[in-house]
Design a protein around this motif. Structure first.
Motif, PDB file in Angstrom:
ATOM      1  N   GLY A   8      65.430  -7.174  66.968  1.00 47.20           N
ATOM      2  CA  GLY A   8      64.266  -6.604  66.289  1.00 47.20           C
ATOM      3  C   GLY A   8      63.432  -5.773  67.238  1.00 47.20           C
ATOM      4  N   ALA A   9      62.257  -5.397  66.778  1.00 49.08           N
ATOM      5  CA  ALA A   9      61.419  -4.479  67.537  1.00 49.08           C
ATOM      6  C   ALA A   9      60.822  -5.148  68.775  1.00 49.08           C
ATOM      7  N   TYR A  10      60.708  -4.369  69.856  1.00 49.95           N
ATOM      8  CA  TYR A  10      59.953  -4.804  71.033  1.00 49.95           C
ATOM      9  C   TYR A  10      58.480  -4.513  70.783  1.00 49.95           C
ATOM     10  N   VAL A  11      57.628  -5.374  71.317  1.00 50.61           N
ATOM     11  CA  VAL A  11      56.201  -5.282  71.025  1.00 50.61           C
ATOM     12  C   VAL A  11      55.398  -5.396  72.316  1.00 50.61           C
ATOM     13  N   GLU A  12      54.370  -4.567  72.436  1.00 53.79           N
ATOM     14  CA  GLU A  12      53.377  -4.739  73.482  1.00 53.79           C
ATOM     15  C   GLU A  12      52.014  -4.456  72.876  1.00 53.79           C
ATOM     16  N   GLU A  13      51.154  -5.463  72.895  1.00 57.96           N
ATOM     17  CA  GLU A  13      49.834  -5.324  72.291  1.00 57.96           C
ATOM     18  C   GLU A  13      48.770  -5.707  73.311  1.00 57.96           C
ATOM     19  N   SER A  14      47.614  -5.065  73.231  1.00 58.97           N
ATOM     20  CA  SER A  14      46.488  -5.476  74.078  1.00 58.97           C
ATOM     21  C   SER A  14      45.181  -5.181  73.365  1.00 58.97           C
ATOM     22  N   GLU A  15      44.212  -6.026  73.614  1.00 62.82           N
ATOM     23  CA  GLU A  15      42.889  -5.874  73.016  1.00 62.82           C
ATOM     24  C   GLU A  15      41.844  -6.178  74.084  1.00 62.82           C
ATOM     25  N   PHE A  16      40.819  -5.346  74.146  1.00 60.39           N
ATOM     26  CA  PHE A  16      39.788  -5.505  75.166  1.00 60.39           C
ATOM     27  C   PHE A  16      38.489  -5.984  74.528  1.00 60.39           C
ATOM     28  N   SER A  17      37.826  -6.918  75.208  1.00 66.31           N
ATOM     29  CA  SER A  17      36.553  -7.454  74.733  1.00 66.31           C
ATOM     30  C   SER A  17      35.548  -7.449  75.869  1.00 66.31           C
ATOM     31  N   VAL A  18      34.346  -6.975  75.578  1.00 69.27           N
ATOM     32  CA  VAL A  18      33.273  -6.998  76.564  1.00 69.27           C
ATOM     33  C   VAL A  18      32.632  -8.380  76.549  1.00 69.27           C
ATOM     34  N   ARG A  19      32.626  -9.039  77.699  1.00 70.47           N
ATOM     35  CA  ARG A  19      32.031 -10.368  77.797  1.00 70.47           C
ATOM     36  C   ARG A  19      30.587 -10.319  78.295  1.00 70.47           C
ATOM     37  N   ARG A  20      30.250  -9.260  79.019  1.00 73.31           N
ATOM     38  CA  ARG A  20      28.873  -9.095  79.471  1.00 73.31           C
ATOM     39  C   ARG A  20      28.637  -7.633  79.803  1.00 73.31           C
ATOM     40  N   ALA A  21      27.492  -7.125  79.396  1.00 73.02           N
ATOM     41  CA  ALA A  21      27.116  -5.748  79.693  1.00 73.02           C
ATOM     42  C   ALA A  21      25.599  -5.688  79.784  1.00 73.02           C
ATOM     43  N   ASP A  22      25.077  -5.714  81.000  1.00 74.77           N
ATOM     44  CA  ASP A  22      23.636  -5.629  81.202  1.00 74.77           C
ATOM     45  C   ASP A  22      23.365  -4.878  82.501  1.00 74.77           C
ATOM     46  N   THR A  23      22.165  -4.984  83.035  1.00 73.45           N
ATOM     47  CA  THR A  23      21.810  -4.231  84.238  1.00 73.45           C
ATOM     48  C   THR A  23      22.445  -4.792  85.496  1.00 73.45           C
ATOM     49  N   GLN A  24      23.047  -5.985  85.415  1.00 71.94           N
ATOM     50  CA  GLN A  24      23.688  -6.610  86.570  1.00 71.94           C
ATOM     51  C   GLN A  24      25.200  -6.503  86.558  1.00 71.94           C
ATOM     52  N   VAL A  25      25.801  -6.822  85.396  1.00 73.22           N
ATOM     53  CA  VAL A  25      27.243  -7.074  85.345  1.00 73.22           C
ATOM     54  C   VAL A  25      27.885  -6.372  84.159  1.00 73.22           C
ATOM     55  N   LEU A  26      29.079  -5.812  84.389  1.00 72.15           N
ATOM     56  CA  LEU A  26      29.974  -5.398  83.314  1.00 72.15           C
ATOM     57  C   LEU A  26      31.248  -6.209  83.460  1.00 72.15           C
ATOM     58  N   SER A  27      31.549  -7.021  82.453  1.00 70.91           N
ATOM     59  CA  SER A  27      32.697  -7.920  82.504  1.00 70.91           C
ATOM     60  C   SER A  27      33.552  -7.718  81.261  1.00 70.91           C
ATOM     61  N   ILE A  28      34.853  -7.519  81.466  1.00 70.48           N
ATOM     62  CA  ILE A  28      35.769  -7.189  80.359  1.00 70.48           C
ATOM     63  C   ILE A  28      37.030  -8.041  80.477  1.00 70.48           C
ATOM     64  N   VAL A  29      37.518  -8.537  79.341  1.00 69.85           N
ATOM     65  CA  VAL A  29      38.771  -9.287  79.316  1.00 69.85           C
ATOM     66  C   VAL A  29      39.761  -8.573  78.410  1.00 69.85           C
TER      67      VAL A  29
END
Length: 308
Positions: A8-29
């Motif tokens: 069957g088909a090969y699959v590659e998926e990804s989704e990005f979520s911002v966990r913190r975004a303020d004047t100190q930290v930008l954190s992404i998973v």
């Protein structure tokens, strides 16, 4: 996909979520899934944590001030949330000790983590600390629960109006609803249609610490956001149906209750701050386009358009 691919088909998926975004930290998973043949696919995570002022990546050692205590703390939190996990060593703390003091530096594992508003979240993919049947593990170490091992610099002046996209729909997301240092578990699960051959849901369940509210809501896809607005706490559950039409159900939540508020048409862009975000709505006037309104979360939990 190819005509001669017997698996069957090969699959590659990804989704990005911002966990913190303020004047100190930008954190992404990034949550990823790949399948390239065999018995099953593989799921895992990747993360980045940036110091907003310098633009440099933040080292875990600058956030966790007592790395020697981390293995026992992680083992305690993981076993509380995933009590039936089958780990590879005599104790789960030994597994985590390999991340800090590896027996073989060439194959040393590295923690995958995000610096959140009220703690540090650790992510473990398939086979990383348990069997494939154990699935994925996500656990948060709260600053209020473990102030002695986390750097107060990152948590002492946190914005009280943040938004957090929930990514762990399988066993519940770690959220400290009322910022008391006690972890609350939130999950939103679709109830699929009983009609064979279709992939839509007729309703979904919102569960907070075992208290479940079932909402009748036709959808193909759901995204859930935990919204902190001052002393009030909400879930924004966004659905997508045919023609990419979006709408959002709003729920007021406490550590003991779930209350449906209302629904509004549209979705959002850059939804990380409950005092300043964009609501987008599909419009059809001569052609199809998106209208955008700058909003904040009002006293009733619904978005309010900003003037000017």
């Amino acid at each position: 996909y190819g005509p001669d691919m017997f698996m069957g088909a090969y699959v590659e998926e990804s989704e990005f979520s911002v966990r913190r975004a303020d004047t100190q930290v930008l954190s992404i998973v990034e949550t990823g899934f790949t399948y390239s043949g065999g018995a099953h696919g593989m799921s895992g995570f990747a993360t980045v944590n940036f110091d907003v002022e310098t633009g440099k990546e933040i080292a875990l050692e600058s956030v966790v001030t007592d790395m020697n205590s981390l293995p026992e703390i992680l083992a305690t939190e993981i076993l509380e949330k995933y009590p039936d996990i089958t780990y590879w060593t005599d104790t789960l703390a030994e597994t985590f000790q390999e991340y800090i003091s590896p027996t073989d530096a060439e194959y040393a594992p590295e923690f995958t983590w995000t610096l959140d508003y009220e703690g540090v979240t650790f992510y473990f993919g398939n086979y990383e600390i348990g069997s494939y049947a154990d699935g994925l593990q996500i656990v948060t170490i709260s600053y209020k629960e473990y102030p002695e091992v986390l750097n107060s610099e990152y948590f002492s002046d946190v914005n009280n109006n943040y938004v957090l996209k929930l990514i762990d729909a399988w066993s519940g997301s770690d959220v400290d609803i009322n910022s008391d240092g006690v972890t609350d578990y939130i999950s939103v699960n679709r109830n699929y249609s009983s009609e064979p051959g279709v992939d839509y849901s007729e309703s979904f369940d919102v569960t907070v610490n075992g208290n479940t509210y079932t909402h009748e809501f036709y959808c193909y896809d759901l995204e859930t956001y935990f919204v902190k607005s001052g002393d009030n706490h909400y879930l924004y559950v966004k659905r997508r149906i045919e023609n990419d039409y979006e709408s959002v159900c709003v729920f007021r939540v406490t550590e003991n209750s779930v209350e449906y508020v209302d629904e509004f048409g549209g979705g959002f862009q850059s939804f990380t701050n409950s005092l300043d975000f964009e609501v987008t709505k599909r419009m059809d006037l001569l052609s199809t386009y998106s209208a955008v309104a700058r909003c904040y979360v009002g006293d009733d939990g619904m978005p309010v358009e900003k003037g000017g």
